[in-house]
Design a protein around this motif. Structure first.
Motif, mmCIF file in Angstrom:
data_model
loop_
_atom_site.group_PDB
_atom_site.id
_atom_site.type_symbol
_atom_site.label_atom_id
_atom_site.label_comp_id
_atom_site.label_asym_id
_atom_site.label_seq_id
_atom_site.Cartn_x
_atom_site.Cartn_y
_atom_site.Cartn_z
ATOM 1 N N UNK A 161 -7.945 -35.086 18.610
ATOM 2 C CA UNK A 161 -8.121 -33.650 18.339
ATOM 3 C C UNK A 161 -9.489 -33.080 18.743
ATOM 4 N N UNK A 162 -10.609 -33.800 18.535
ATOM 5 C CA UNK A 162 -11.882 -33.146 18.867
ATOM 6 C C UNK A 162 -12.068 -32.862 20.350
ATOM 7 N N UNK A 163 -11.656 -33.772 21.244
ATOM 8 C CA UNK A 163 -12.032 -33.572 22.647
ATOM 9 C C UNK A 163 -10.987 -34.034 23.651
ATOM 10 N N UNK A 164 -9.809 -34.530 23.215
ATOM 11 C CA UNK A 164 -8.758 -34.921 24.153
ATOM 12 C C UNK A 164 -9.145 -36.070 25.069
ATOM 13 N N UNK A 165 -8.339 -36.240 26.142
ATOM 14 C CA UNK A 165 -8.585 -37.302 27.109
ATOM 15 C C UNK A 165 -9.980 -37.239 27.733
ATOM 16 N N UNK A 166 -10.424 -36.041 28.136
ATOM 17 C CA UNK A 166 -11.761 -35.956 28.740
ATOM 18 C C UNK A 166 -12.867 -36.471 27.807
ATOM 19 N N UNK A 167 -12.674 -36.269 26.491
ATOM 20 C CA UNK A 167 -13.665 -36.750 25.531
ATOM 21 C C UNK A 167 -13.737 -38.270 25.546
ATOM 22 N N UNK A 168 -12.561 -38.934 25.557
ATOM 23 C CA UNK A 168 -12.518 -40.398 25.586
ATOM 24 C C UNK A 168 -13.123 -40.926 26.877
ATOM 25 N N UNK A 169 -12.788 -40.260 27.986
ATOM 26 C CA UNK A 169 -13.312 -40.683 29.283
ATOM 27 C C UNK A 169 -14.835 -40.609 29.280
ATOM 28 N N UNK A 170 -15.351 -39.505 28.778
ATOM 29 C CA UNK A 170 -16.795 -39.313 28.764
ATOM 30 C C UNK A 170 -17.469 -40.349 27.858
ATOM 31 N N UNK A 171 -16.837 -40.611 26.722
ATOM 32 C CA UNK A 171 -17.351 -41.618 25.784
ATOM 33 C C UNK A 171 -17.463 -42.975 26.485
ATOM 34 N N UNK A 172 -16.375 -43.370 27.166
ATOM 35 C CA UNK A 172 -16.349 -44.666 27.852
ATOM 36 C C UNK A 172 -17.407 -44.740 28.949
ATOM 37 N N UNK A 173 -17.439 -43.722 29.808
ATOM 38 C CA UNK A 173 -18.349 -43.779 30.964
ATOM 39 C C UNK A 173 -19.803 -43.709 30.512
ATOM 40 N N UNK A 174 -20.104 -42.804 29.572
ATOM 41 C CA UNK A 174 -21.491 -42.677 29.114
ATOM 42 C C UNK A 174 -21.945 -43.950 28.415
ATOM 43 N N UNK A 175 -21.094 -44.482 27.522
ATOM 44 C CA UNK A 175 -21.494 -45.691 26.794
ATOM 45 C C UNK A 175 -21.664 -46.867 27.757
ATOM 46 N N UNK A 176 -20.770 -46.984 28.742
ATOM 47 C CA UNK A 176 -20.854 -48.103 29.693
ATOM 48 C C UNK A 176 -22.123 -48.020 30.541
ATOM 49 N N UNK A 177 -22.377 -46.848 31.101
ATOM 50 C CA UNK A 177 -23.546 -46.705 31.975
ATOM 51 C C UNK A 177 -24.841 -46.811 31.162
ATOM 52 N N UNK A 178 -24.826 -46.196 29.952
ATOM 53 C CA UNK A 178 -26.019 -46.291 29.100
ATOM 54 C C UNK A 178 -26.271 -47.743 28.721
ATOM 55 N N UNK A 179 -25.200 -48.490 28.466
ATOM 56 C CA UNK A 179 -25.328 -49.908 28.109
ATOM 57 C C UNK A 179 -26.027 -50.688 29.228
#
Lengths: 312, 213
Positions: free
Chosen positions: A176-194
């Motif tokens: 509900x908060x951000x849909x598919x784009x939210x999950x995608x952004x979470x994954x990509x940002x966390x992966x690259x930041x990691x």
């Protein structure tokens, strides 16, 4: 413009990434001024980040189709890099062409939101089909090695990476908060930041090597510091971008932190086996595209199935 | 008209083809001349060699880029001849012995005198892909007549895999381009050929090239 359909949380996150880039650029400029000539690679690396973040944001903001096209292009560049690095057989030239054709087809399944086909197309149909196509070529010498190497590359560069894109095909109700784009952004940002966190912790405190024969720069300090920081970031981002409960948010951070490490050292092993330092020179300061998406190739399917199991 | 067509063809077709569909890993780009006259000498594996080398130069230098290519092949059909001379901008070279008495390199001399950048493949043919054949000596005659003109050896790898002789289907591969230091005219043709051969062979060992059998 389809800008409006993106949740405010997604847009704010994108804006924050640009904010971080501005700070990073200032910091690098300051370092370069203090010690001229010593940070050339770092300067290039930040410049390449600007390019990657801009392209990624534009595609995401523009439309789902544009985002899928960008991920298709990334898979193409990664597969091309892989196929150019490995030994290939002359007899397999046309087989490789079929392997490239699998890219638009796989992204078509994503576009159609056909999950069943998306999840078996590469591991079943391409796995069997390309092997048989190689047999049709009639050359048996080196067949097993060629078929194995081709499939390995297709799994990493196409199947794994396309999981990032499939997050966009997930129904909006699951998040509900951000849909598919939210999950995608979470994954990509966390992966690259990691990647960045592990690098920084390793540079600062690194003493004890984890896998000296594969990747001499990876240390326990970098790994533990990086993963912990990634878990913190995941917990923070999950509030706006994901439907995760606290335990799930921490678990997602752990999966991405460890998965990213595994992807990184696995592609390092591939490069070491092939006798190259970087997979290419497409991204100045980073190396090739495989050097950049190595961790994502591992975190994407792991994160996807974690989320899919608990929320869809 | 053809000049505009040539400019657009390189901008819209050739550059995206070479930079996105294929992709280039280049070493020592700074050794390329950014003004003519100059002679680029490379090994030859594929029709794509010419296009990849031309893409290394900025679009504004396109007018002065002149690949030297076999007249018997590229002028054999009318449509191909128009495309080769007007769009690619080749200088046709007769591969037969010069029985008529004229200098077969006349077009090349004129181009260098005008300040053009020549692209020459002294293997004379694409031949067996990704195998280096012996160089023909026409290049030495050219260098002798223009001793002040820089000769830049370039080693190409990968395009023979993407589009080898006798194949019509292009399969994308990154290509490696290793640019060598410019060769000075050593005073004799034989020495020049030895230096050129040595330069390209040593460039070939700069990178780790995967097997292709």
């Amino acid at each position: 413009m389809i800008l409006i359909t993106l949740a405010p949380a997604v847009l704010w996150t994108l804006a924050s990434i640009f904010g971080v880039l501005v700070i990073a650029s200032l910091a690098v400029a300051w370092l370069a001024r203090r010690k001229p000539g010593g940070h050339g690679e770092l300067v290039l690396r930040v410049k390449s980040w600007w390019l990657m973040v801009s392209l990624f944001s534009l595609a995401l903001v523009f439309s789902r189709g544009a985002a899928l096209a960008l991920f298709g292009l990334i898979s193409f560049l990664a597969l091309k890099e892989y196929l150019s690095l490995i030994p290939t057989r002359r007899a397999d030239r046309r087989v490789l062409f079929w392997a490239y054709l699998a890219i638009p087809v796989q992204f078509l399944w994503v576009f159609m939101e056909w999950y069943g086909m998306f999840i078996i197309f590469v591991p079943v149909y391409m796995f069997l089909g390309l092997a048989f196509r190689m047999v049709v070529g009639g050359v048996t010498q080196g067949f097993l090695r060629a078929a194995g190497m081709l499939h390995w590359g297709l799994m990493v560069t196409l199947f794994s990476l396309s999981h990032v894109a499939y997050l966009l095909a997930l129904p909006a109700e699951g998040n509900p908060p951000a849909g598919g784009p939210g999950l995608l952004l979470f994954l990509v940002v966390a992966t690259e930041a990691n990647d960045v966190f592990q690098y920084l912790w390793g540079r600062g405190l690194g003493r004890h090597r984890v896998m000296p024969s594969v990747s001499p720069n990876k240390t326990w300090e970098g790994l533990i510091g990086g993963v912990s920081t990634t878990i913190l970031l995941a917990a923070l981002l999950s509030v706006w971008l994901t439907p995760f409960s606290w335990p799930h948010a921490l678990a997602a951070g752990l999966i991405i932190g460890l998965g990213g490490f595994c992807g990184d050292v696995t592609i390092s092993a591939v490069k070491r086996d092939l006798g190259v330092k970087d997979s290419g020179s497409l991204l100045p300061g980073h190396g090739g595209i495989l050097d950049r998406v190595d961790s994502l190739a591992f975190t994407a399917p792991l994160f996807f199935h974690f989320t899919y199991y608990f929320y869809y | 008209m053809n000049r505009v067509l040539r400019y657009c063809f390189f901008l819209v077709v050739v550059r995206p083809l070479v930079l996105i569909v294929l992709g280039i890993n280049i070493r020592h780009r700074e050794r390329l001349p950014m003004a003519g006259p100059a002679i680029i000498v490379a090994n030859h594996n594929s029709h794509l060699d010419t296009l990849a080398l031309m893409t290394l130069f900025p679009q504004r230098l396109l007018e002065s880029l002149r690949p030297v290519a076999a007249a018997d092949y590229f002028l054999s059909r009318k449509g191909l001849a128009w495309f080769a001379t007007q769009i690619i901008g080749i200088i046709p070279l007769s591969r037969k012995l010069h029985h008529s008495g004229g200098d077969p390199l006349k077009g090349c001399h004129e181009a260098l005198d005008r300040g053009d950048i020549l692209i020459i493949f002294p293997e004379g043919s694409r031949g067996e892909p990704e195998h280096l054949a012996a160089f023909k000596t026409g290049i030495a005659h050219l260098a002798e007549r223009h001793p002040q003109t820089p000769v830049i050896p370039v080693f190409l790898h990968g395009l023979g895999k993407a589009l080898p002789k006798g194949e019509s289907l292009l399969v994308p591969f990154f290509c490696d381009i290793f640019v060598g230091a410019k060769l000075a005219w050593p005073g004799a043709r034989q020495e020049f050929m030895a230096a050129l051969d040595g330069a390209i062979r040593s460039l070939a060992t700069e990178g780790k090239l995967p097997d292709w059998e």
